[in-house]
Design a protein around this motif. Sequence first.
Motif, PDB file in Angstrom:
ATOM      1  N   UNK A  11       1.254  -1.381  -0.120  1.00 56.67           N
ATOM      2  CA  UNK A  11       0.214  -0.306  -0.117  1.00 56.67           C
ATOM      3  C   UNK A  11       1.019   1.584  -0.118  1.00 56.67           C
ATOM      4  N   UNK A  12       0.070   2.132  -0.925  1.00 56.89           N
ATOM      5  CA  UNK A  12       1.104   3.730  -1.045  1.00 56.89           C
ATOM      6  C   UNK A  12      -0.018   4.791  -0.552  1.00 56.89           C
ATOM      7  N   UNK A  13       0.204   4.950   0.848  1.00 59.24           N
ATOM      8  CA  UNK A  13      -0.469   6.171   1.249  1.00 59.24           C
ATOM      9  C   UNK A  13       0.390   8.154   0.953  1.00 59.24           C
ATOM     10  N   UNK A  14      -0.049   8.628   0.660  1.00 60.20           N
ATOM     11  CA  UNK A  14      -0.168   9.795   1.326  1.00 60.20           C
ATOM     12  C   UNK A  14      -1.018  10.319   2.131  1.00 60.20           C
ATOM     13  N   UNK A  15      -0.199  10.524   3.169  1.00 59.04           N
ATOM     14  CA  UNK A  15      -1.342  11.458   4.607  1.00 59.04           C
ATOM     15  C   UNK A  15      -2.080  12.818   4.389  1.00 59.04           C
ATOM     16  N   UNK A  16      -3.417  13.027   3.844  1.00 54.43           N
ATOM     17  CA  UNK A  16      -4.042  14.157   3.389  1.00 54.43           C
ATOM     18  C   UNK A  16      -4.370  13.792   1.873  1.00 54.43           C
ATOM     19  N   UNK A  17      -4.273  12.786   0.988  1.00 55.51           N
ATOM     20  CA  UNK A  17      -4.239  12.508  -0.612  1.00 55.51           C
ATOM     21  C   UNK A  17      -4.912  10.845  -0.168  1.00 55.51           C
ATOM     22  N   UNK A  18      -5.107  10.323  -0.073  1.00 54.27           N
ATOM     23  CA  UNK A  18      -5.107   9.234  -0.291  1.00 54.27           C
ATOM     24  C   UNK A  18      -4.319   7.763  -0.380  1.00 54.27           C
ATOM     25  N   UNK A  19      -4.753   6.456  -0.706  1.00 53.91           N
ATOM     26  CA  UNK A  19      -4.091   5.253  -1.093  1.00 53.91           C
ATOM     27  C   UNK A  19      -4.470   4.925  -2.133  1.00 53.91           C
TER      28      UNK A  19
END
Length: 393
Positions: free
Chosen positions: A253-261
């Motif tokens: 999983x790639x998660x950009x906090x505040x942007x999505x996963x």
Amino acid sequence: MERRTEKTYLCGRDYPEEYSLLLTDEVRRAVAAARGRDPLEVALDRTVPHARLVATQVKYLARAAQKLPSYAAAQCILPPLAFEQASSEACAAHKLLEGDTVLDLTCGLGADALFLSRRFRRVVTLERNEMLARVAAENFSRMGVANVDVVNASAEEYLRRDGLRFDWIYADPDRRSDKGRKLVRLEDCSPDIVALKPRLKQVSGRLCVKNSPLFDVGEALRLFPDSRVEVLSLGDECKEVVVYDDGSGPLVTATALGRGSFSAAPGETAPPPGRFDPERYGYLVIPDVSLQKARLARIHLAGKADIWSDNGYGFAVEEPEGVLGRTFAVESIEPYDPKRLKRELKGREAEVLKRDFPLAAEELMRRLGLHAGAGLRLAFTKIGNDFWVIRLK
């Protein structure tokens, strides 16, 4: 004569004995009175008791307003080394573990334990440094946290106890050697989670391990084959590689906090795009660094933008939607010709971006005679054997 600087006066040592003074009411009041002042000014103020120590706290409490706002609001004690190594509250809050009891093997400043305390009835957190254990317990008290037990013990020592059972085990191993060298391999960190795995399985069926942003996703899956591995970014900077060894994988999983996963199974691939045609594309996509680190950029952009490398840029005919990253309208795409570019652009202000390009942004600016500024936005990349410059609107 020694030049007196902030570094001369502000304490940065690892949990000195004088930190016990921060537990006293006198120093706590002095820190409260000095907040908002220049730390160097506080350090030189002879009317402030233990001025150098108070100044250090003033400095780090100001920095904590962004990284650890709960700690700043409660005027917690912030040893410098522990502060630098602590998770940010934004990252700590994202780890959605929950249950009745959790064992945190590596307390440190306690940011992760703080957020675990909001999802578990009881948290046991271990800290092998006696002074830091006292500081952590005091900080939890100041923040009104009553369900965290701070135990002054190493993970190896505590795990030798009989009858241990927890819903989850959490660990953020120390990634510094005795000489201060940064460590990446999990086996080299302290505690050695790989060596402890058999005992950890006995104590809990679920393990969460926070790793360095440099930690390899493939290595994580090798060590924990049935895990979910999450790459976490914040503000376009990769912060953590987190392993959830609870049978929820294998998954990346790639998660950009505040942007999505975005998630995909290991080994999942996307068909390669065809020939690069610069005349077709109207938009440039810069995949978030979490996608790049997780090697998911090509899969994520499949059907939305053409991308030739997980480390590169995506190119789209129409503006894509639902992309984890930034999108820019393209003015032109042209072959990289440094002599022509320098003749045309020398002396101008520009923001230079680059991916899959052999020169650093600073070197590109130097060679082209550019100055930092907002006049132009240029992106440089390599596709196949060809180098390109993209002018962005």
